[in-house]
Scaffold this active site. Structure first.
Site, short mmCIF file in Angstrom:
data_model
loop_
_atom_site.label_atom_id
_atom_site.label_comp_id
_atom_site.label_asym_id
_atom_site.label_seq_id
_atom_site.Cartn_x
_atom_site.Cartn_y
_atom_site.Cartn_z
N ARG A 92 -30.74 -53.62 -60.15
CA ARG A 92 -29.33 -53.32 -60.84
C ARG A 92 -29.15 -54.20 -61.85
O ARG A 92 -28.37 -53.86 -62.76
CB ARG A 92 -28.25 -53.54 -59.70
CG ARG A 92 -28.20 -52.32 -58.61
CD ARG A 92 -27.01 -52.35 -57.92
NE ARG A 92 -26.99 -51.88 -56.57
CZ ARG A 92 -26.70 -50.53 -56.40
NH1 ARG A 92 -26.29 -49.86 -57.36
NH2 ARG A 92 -26.72 -49.89 -55.22
N GLU B 25 -18.73 -43.05 -63.67
CA GLU B 25 -20.04 -42.89 -62.80
C GLU B 25 -21.08 -43.44 -63.51
O GLU B 25 -21.06 -43.53 -64.95
CB GLU B 25 -20.24 -41.47 -62.39
CG GLU B 25 -19.84 -40.98 -61.11
CD GLU B 25 -20.80 -41.19 -60.09
OE1 GLU B 25 -21.59 -42.24 -60.17
OE2 GLU B 25 -21.10 -40.33 -59.01
N ASP B 26 -22.03 -43.93 -62.83
CA ASP B 26 -23.34 -44.32 -63.71
C ASP B 26 -24.18 -43.18 -63.78
O ASP B 26 -24.82 -42.90 -64.92
CB ASP B 26 -24.00 -45.19 -62.57
CG ASP B 26 -24.43 -44.72 -61.33
OD1 ASP B 26 -23.68 -43.75 -60.91
OD2 ASP B 26 -25.03 -45.33 -60.40
N PHE C 132 -36.71 -40.74 -61.77
CA PHE C 132 -35.62 -41.66 -60.87
C PHE C 132 -35.42 -43.11 -61.96
O PHE C 132 -36.32 -43.51 -62.69
CB PHE C 132 -36.43 -42.14 -59.82
CG PHE C 132 -35.02 -42.84 -58.74
CD1 PHE C 132 -34.28 -41.63 -58.12
CD2 PHE C 132 -34.83 -44.20 -59.02
CE1 PHE C 132 -33.18 -42.30 -57.37
CE2 PHE C 132 -33.68 -44.50 -58.02
CZ PHE C 132 -33.03 -43.79 -57.43
N ASP D 162 -29.86 -48.60 -59.01
CA ASP D 162 -30.80 -49.28 -58.26
C ASP D 162 -31.86 -48.20 -57.62
O ASP D 162 -31.85 -46.86 -57.63
CB ASP D 162 -30.15 -49.69 -57.02
CG ASP D 162 -29.56 -48.71 -55.85
OD1 ASP D 162 -29.10 -47.51 -56.37
OD2 ASP D 162 -29.98 -48.68 -54.82
N LYS E 145 -28.44 -36.52 -65.37
CA LYS E 145 -29.74 -35.96 -65.28
C LYS E 145 -29.54 -34.28 -64.88
O LYS E 145 -29.59 -33.92 -63.93
CB LYS E 145 -30.07 -36.48 -63.95
CG LYS E 145 -31.91 -36.60 -63.95
CD LYS E 145 -32.27 -36.99 -62.49
CE LYS E 145 -32.23 -38.55 -62.05
NZ LYS E 145 -32.77 -38.80 -60.94
N LYS F 7 -22.13 -48.33 -55.84
CA LYS F 7 -21.98 -49.47 -56.50
C LYS F 7 -22.35 -49.41 -57.97
O LYS F 7 -22.12 -50.15 -58.85
CB LYS F 7 -22.91 -50.56 -56.04
CG LYS F 7 -22.71 -50.95 -54.53
CD LYS F 7 -23.86 -51.69 -53.87
CE LYS F 7 -23.77 -51.88 -52.44
NZ LYS F 7 -24.90 -52.89 -51.86
N GLY F 8 -23.32 -48.39 -58.25
CA GLY F 8 -23.95 -48.22 -59.63
C GLY F 8 -23.08 -48.43 -60.95
O GLY F 8 -23.81 -48.77 -61.86
N ASP G 135 -26.61 -36.51 -60.90
CA ASP G 135 -27.93 -36.01 -60.73
C ASP G 135 -27.82 -34.05 -59.94
O ASP G 135 -27.42 -33.48 -60.89
CB ASP G 135 -28.40 -36.95 -59.55
CG ASP G 135 -29.78 -36.49 -59.18
OD1 ASP G 135 -30.45 -35.63 -59.74
OD2 ASP G 135 -30.26 -36.85 -58.22
P1 IMP Z 1 -25.58 -36.67 -57.05
O1 IMP Z 1 -24.57 -36.71 -55.98
O2 IMP Z 1 -26.89 -36.08 -56.80
O3 IMP Z 1 -24.99 -36.32 -58.64
O4 IMP Z 1 -25.86 -38.10 -57.21
C1 IMP Z 1 -25.27 -38.99 -57.55
C2 IMP Z 1 -25.43 -40.59 -57.16
O5 IMP Z 1 -27.08 -40.72 -56.64
C3 IMP Z 1 -25.39 -41.18 -58.33
O6 IMP Z 1 -24.18 -41.96 -58.28
C4 IMP Z 1 -26.56 -42.58 -58.00
O7 IMP Z 1 -25.91 -43.35 -56.87
C5 IMP Z 1 -27.47 -41.85 -57.12
N1 IMP Z 1 -28.58 -41.40 -58.17
C6 IMP Z 1 -28.87 -40.29 -58.47
N2 IMP Z 1 -30.12 -40.25 -59.40
C7 IMP Z 1 -30.19 -41.64 -59.69
C8 IMP Z 1 -31.36 -42.20 -60.23
O8 IMP Z 1 -32.27 -41.82 -61.03
N3 IMP Z 1 -31.41 -43.62 -60.06
C9 IMP Z 1 -30.47 -44.24 -59.28
N4 IMP Z 1 -29.66 -43.58 -58.67
C10 IMP Z 1 -29.44 -42.45 -58.48
MG MG Z 2 -23.59 -43.80 -58.06
#
Ligand code: IMP
Ligand code: MG
Length: 173
Positions: free
Chosen positions: A163, A97-98, A150, A157, A129, A41-42, A101
């Site tokens: 959000r 994407e938002d 975070f 969220d 990140k 949703k982000g 990570d």
């Molecule tokens: P990844 O697969 O670890 O790269 O994470 C991606 C998803 O994790 C993002 O699309 C977010 O939904 C969530 N996410 C990762 N870090 C954060 C954060 O700091 N705040 C909120 N959501 C996060």
């Molecule tokens: Mg996301």
């Protein structure tokens, strides 16, 4: 314990980043009729601001993925929810994407969409990140680099909260 929010980016700083990304995307997709695929949703706030600065023909689809359970730690497993877009073949696909990570979500999605034979496939993320990356992914359009904390607000969220905040904050729990 009460979560503590510390300001990270103001809405003006976010708006400047969104405008810069929009200019890059307009330049690269002028004659391409791209298909934007936003990750729910982000990304919904970012997407809404971004597309209103893209004065070119485009279409929008959404995908729902999950790697996070409750809280702030990635489960490390990414899954695709039902209802994924079907008409990918031959399209210029741009994922919206938002945040990136660990990179697991992006790697999964690039592989999943790549198998459907798009004409091109690129990735746009409002935030990055970097320090937390576990798999290498190429980000074609990158907005703001964020620290290893975070973050919430502007669509992002923690347990579905925050959000709606116009600014981006780090969350200390
Ligand atoms: P990844 O697969 O670890 O790269 O994470 C991606 C998803 O994790 C993002 O699309 C977010 O939904 C969530 N996410 C990762 N870090 C954060 C954060 O700091 N705040 C909120 N959501 C996060
Ligand atoms: Mg996301």
């Amino acid at each position: 314990m009460e979560p503590k929010l510390s300001p990270l980016f103001t809405k003006d700083e976010i708006a400047a980043a969104v405008s810069r990304l929009a200019a890059e995307i307009r330049r690269d997709y002028r004659d391409k009729n791209p298909l934007l695929i936003a990750v729910l949703k982000g990304s919904f706030v970012f997407l809404a601001d971004l597309v209103r600065q893209l004065n070119l023909p485009l279409e929008i689809e959404f995908v729902r993925l999950s790697s996070y359970g409750k809280g702030t730690e990635s489960s490390g497993r990414v899954r695709m929810a039902p209802g994924a877009p079907s008409q990918i073949k031959g399209r210029h696909v741009l994922v919206i994407e938002d945040i990136i990570d660990t990179g697991l979500t992006a790697a999964f999605l690039l592989d999943y969409l790549g198998r459907k034979k798009p004409a091109s496939l690129k990735y746009c993320s409002l935030t990055d990140k970097k320090e937390r990356r576990r798999v290498m992914v190429n980000i074609d359009y990158r907005g703001l680099t964020v620290p290893d904390k975070f973050i919430v607000g502007y669509g992002l969220d923690c347990d579905e909260k925050f959000r709606n905040l116009p600014d981006i904050y780090t969350l200390e729990q």
